[in-house]
Design a protein around this motif. Structure first.
Motif, PDB file in Angstrom:
ATOM      1  N   ASP A 195       0.833  -1.209   0.000  1.00 20.84           N
ATOM      2  CA  ASP A 195       0.000   0.000   0.000  1.00 20.84           C
ATOM      3  C   ASP A 195       0.865   1.256   0.000  1.00 20.84           C
ATOM      4  N   GLU A 196       1.929   1.249   0.768  1.00 18.05           N
ATOM      5  CA  GLU A 196       2.830   2.411   0.823  1.00 18.05           C
ATOM      6  C   GLU A 196       3.519   2.622  -0.520  1.00 18.05           C
ATOM      7  N   ARG A 197       3.937   1.532  -1.162  1.00 19.31           N
ATOM      8  CA  ARG A 197       4.576   1.650  -2.478  1.00 19.31           C
ATOM      9  C   ARG A 197       3.605   2.219  -3.513  1.00 19.31           C
ATOM     10  N   ARG A 198       2.358   1.760  -3.479  1.00 23.56           N
ATOM     11  CA  ARG A 198       1.360   2.297  -4.417  1.00 23.56           C
ATOM     12  C   ARG A 198       1.139   3.790  -4.162  1.00 23.56           C
ATOM     13  N   LEU A 199       1.029   4.161  -2.898  1.00 21.63           N
ATOM     14  CA  LEU A 199       0.839   5.568  -2.553  1.00 21.63           C
ATOM     15  C   LEU A 199       2.038   6.401  -2.999  1.00 21.63           C
ATOM     16  N   LYS A 200       3.232   5.907  -2.741  1.00 21.87           N
ATOM     17  CA  LYS A 200       4.445   6.615  -3.160  1.00 21.87           C
ATOM     18  C   LYS A 200       4.473   6.745  -4.682  1.00 21.87           C
ATOM     19  N   HIS A 201       4.129   5.681  -5.393  1.00 27.51           N
ATOM     20  CA  HIS A 201       4.095   5.713  -6.864  1.00 27.51           C
ATOM     21  C   HIS A 201       3.131   6.780  -7.360  1.00 27.51           C
ATOM     22  N   ASP A 202       1.931   6.799  -6.799  1.00 27.24           N
ATOM     23  CA  ASP A 202       0.926   7.783  -7.213  1.00 27.24           C
ATOM     24  C   ASP A 202       1.414   9.209  -6.965  1.00 27.24           C
ATOM     25  N   MET A 203       2.074   9.409  -5.828  1.00 32.41           N
ATOM     26  CA  MET A 203       2.586  10.754  -5.527  1.00 32.41           C
ATOM     27  C   MET A 203       3.718  11.123  -6.475  1.00 32.41           C
ATOM     28  N   LEU A 204       4.585  10.178  -6.804  1.00 34.94           N
ATOM     29  CA  LEU A 204       5.671  10.457  -7.747  1.00 34.94           C
ATOM     30  C   LEU A 204       5.124  10.826  -9.126  1.00 34.94           C
ATOM     31  N   VAL A 205       4.093  10.126  -9.558  1.00 35.87           N
ATOM     32  CA  VAL A 205       3.463  10.449 -10.843  1.00 35.87           C
ATOM     33  C   VAL A 205       2.926  11.882 -10.808  1.00 35.87           C
ATOM     34  N   GLN A 206       2.254  12.261  -9.720  1.00 36.13           N
ATOM     35  CA  GLN A 206       1.713  13.613  -9.602  1.00 36.13           C
ATOM     36  C   GLN A 206       2.830  14.654  -9.593  1.00 36.13           C
ATOM     37  N   ILE A 207       3.911  14.369  -8.876  1.00 32.53           N
ATOM     38  CA  ILE A 207       5.056  15.290  -8.828  1.00 32.53           C
ATOM     39  C   ILE A 207       5.631  15.484 -10.224  1.00 32.53           C
ATOM     40  N   LEU A 208       5.822  14.396 -10.959  1.00 34.56           N
ATOM     41  CA  LEU A 208       6.389  14.489 -12.301  1.00 34.56           C
ATOM     42  C   LEU A 208       5.453  15.213 -13.266  1.00 34.56           C
ATOM     43  N   GLU A 209       4.157  14.981 -13.134  1.00 33.39           N
ATOM     44  CA  GLU A 209       3.197  15.693 -13.987  1.00 33.39           C
ATOM     45  C   GLU A 209       3.198  17.187 -13.676  1.00 33.39           C
ATOM     46  N   ASN A 210       3.199  17.533 -12.396  1.00 39.30           N
ATOM     47  CA  ASN A 210       3.251  18.949 -12.012  1.00 39.30           C
ATOM     48  C   ASN A 210       4.514  19.599 -12.563  1.00 39.30           C
ATOM     49  N   ASP A 211       5.644  18.908 -12.439  1.00 39.11           N
ATOM     50  CA  ASP A 211       6.921  19.431 -12.919  1.00 39.11           C
ATOM     51  C   ASP A 211       6.892  19.640 -14.434  1.00 39.11           C
ATOM     52  N   ALA A 212       6.382  18.658 -15.159  1.00 35.20           N
ATOM     53  CA  ALA A 212       6.337  18.763 -16.621  1.00 35.20           C
ATOM     54  C   ALA A 212       5.451  19.932 -17.064  1.00 35.20           C
ATOM     55  N   HIS A 213       4.283  20.074 -16.434  1.00 36.62           N
ATOM     56  CA  HIS A 213       3.383  21.180 -16.798  1.00 36.62           C
ATOM     57  C   HIS A 213       4.005  22.533 -16.442  1.00 36.62           C
ATOM     58  N   THR A 214       4.672  22.598 -15.299  1.00 33.74           N
ATOM     59  CA  THR A 214       5.323  23.850 -14.898  1.00 33.74           C
ATOM     60  C   THR A 214       6.425  24.213 -15.885  1.00 33.74           C
ATOM     61  N   ARG A 215       7.211  23.238 -16.285  1.00 32.03           N
ATOM     62  CA  ARG A 215       8.279  23.498 -17.274  1.00 32.03           C
ATOM     63  C   ARG A 215       7.691  23.961 -18.605  1.00 32.03           C
ATOM     64  N   ASP A 216       6.605  23.334 -19.034  1.00 28.72           N
ATOM     65  CA  ASP A 216       5.955  23.750 -20.286  1.00 28.72           C
ATOM     66  C   ASP A 216       5.535  25.217 -20.224  1.00 28.72           C
ATOM     67  N   LEU A 217       5.024  25.641 -19.076  1.00 26.92           N
ATOM     68  CA  LEU A 217       4.600  27.032 -18.919  1.00 26.92           C
ATOM     69  C   LEU A 217       5.792  27.984 -18.801  1.00 26.92           C
ATOM     70  N   ALA A 218       6.876  27.507 -18.207  1.00 30.78           N
ATOM     71  CA  ALA A 218       8.042  28.368 -17.965  1.00 30.78           C
ATOM     72  C   ALA A 218       8.918  28.542 -19.203  1.00 30.78           C
ATOM     73  N   MET A 219       8.912  27.591 -20.118  1.00 27.52           N
ATOM     74  CA  MET A 219       9.824  27.650 -21.260  1.00 27.52           C
ATOM     75  C   MET A 219       9.680  28.934 -22.092  1.00 27.52           C
ATOM     76  N   PRO A 220       8.482  29.373 -22.434  1.00 35.99           N
ATOM     77  CA  PRO A 220       8.394  30.636 -23.183  1.00 35.99           C
ATOM     78  C   PRO A 220       8.965  31.824 -22.390  1.00 35.99           C
ATOM     79  N   GLU A 221       8.734  31.834 -21.092  1.00 38.54           N
ATOM     80  CA  GLU A 221       9.261  32.916 -20.264  1.00 38.54           C
ATOM     81  C   GLU A 221      10.789  32.862 -20.213  1.00 38.54           C
TER      82      GLU A 221
END
Length: 115
Positions: A60-86
């Motif tokens: 259960d902890e591994r699944r929770l950690k996996h889900d959080m890592l996916v969210q972190i990576l998605e947030n990071d990717a979207h933030t980078r996409d927004l920051a690149m033009p700037e």
């Protein structure tokens, strides 16, 4: 749960929260806040790094950690996409400033010699 599991998972929750806030700030083009959240992100990651892992997480902890890592990576990717033009705009501005400074030095030196 293992001895470090609650602390590790809490730090991952904190990273999810920080990257979510960073993405929200990037969406509103609040780059100062993005930088502030970026610093917070680095601080939490450093705390996570110092904990280390002495015992494995359960399923259960591994699944929770996996889900959080996916969210972190998605947030990071979207933030980078927004920051690149700037970032590109800032790079262009810095390039122009350097060219102008070079021209001022070159022509300013000629003007001083002519007088």
């Amino acid at each position: 749960m293992t001895s470090h599991s609650p602390q590790i998972l809490e730090l991952y929750r904190e990273i999810v929260s920080v990257t979510t806030s960073m993405l929200s700030a990037a969406r509103t083009e609040d780059w100062n806040s993005v930088l502030t959240y970026g610093q917070s992100y680095c601080e939490v990651v450093e705390r996570l790094r110092h904990i280390g892992v002495s015992e494995p997480l359960d399923d259960d902890e591994r699944r929770l950690k996996h889900d959080m890592l996916v969210q972190i990576l998605e947030n990071d990717a979207h933030t980078r996409d927004l920051a690149m033009p700037e970032l590109a705009r800032m790079s262009d501005l810095l390039g122009r400033m350097k060219r102008q400074q070079g021209a001022l030095r070159a022509y300013g030196g000629l003007k001083a010699r002519a007088i």
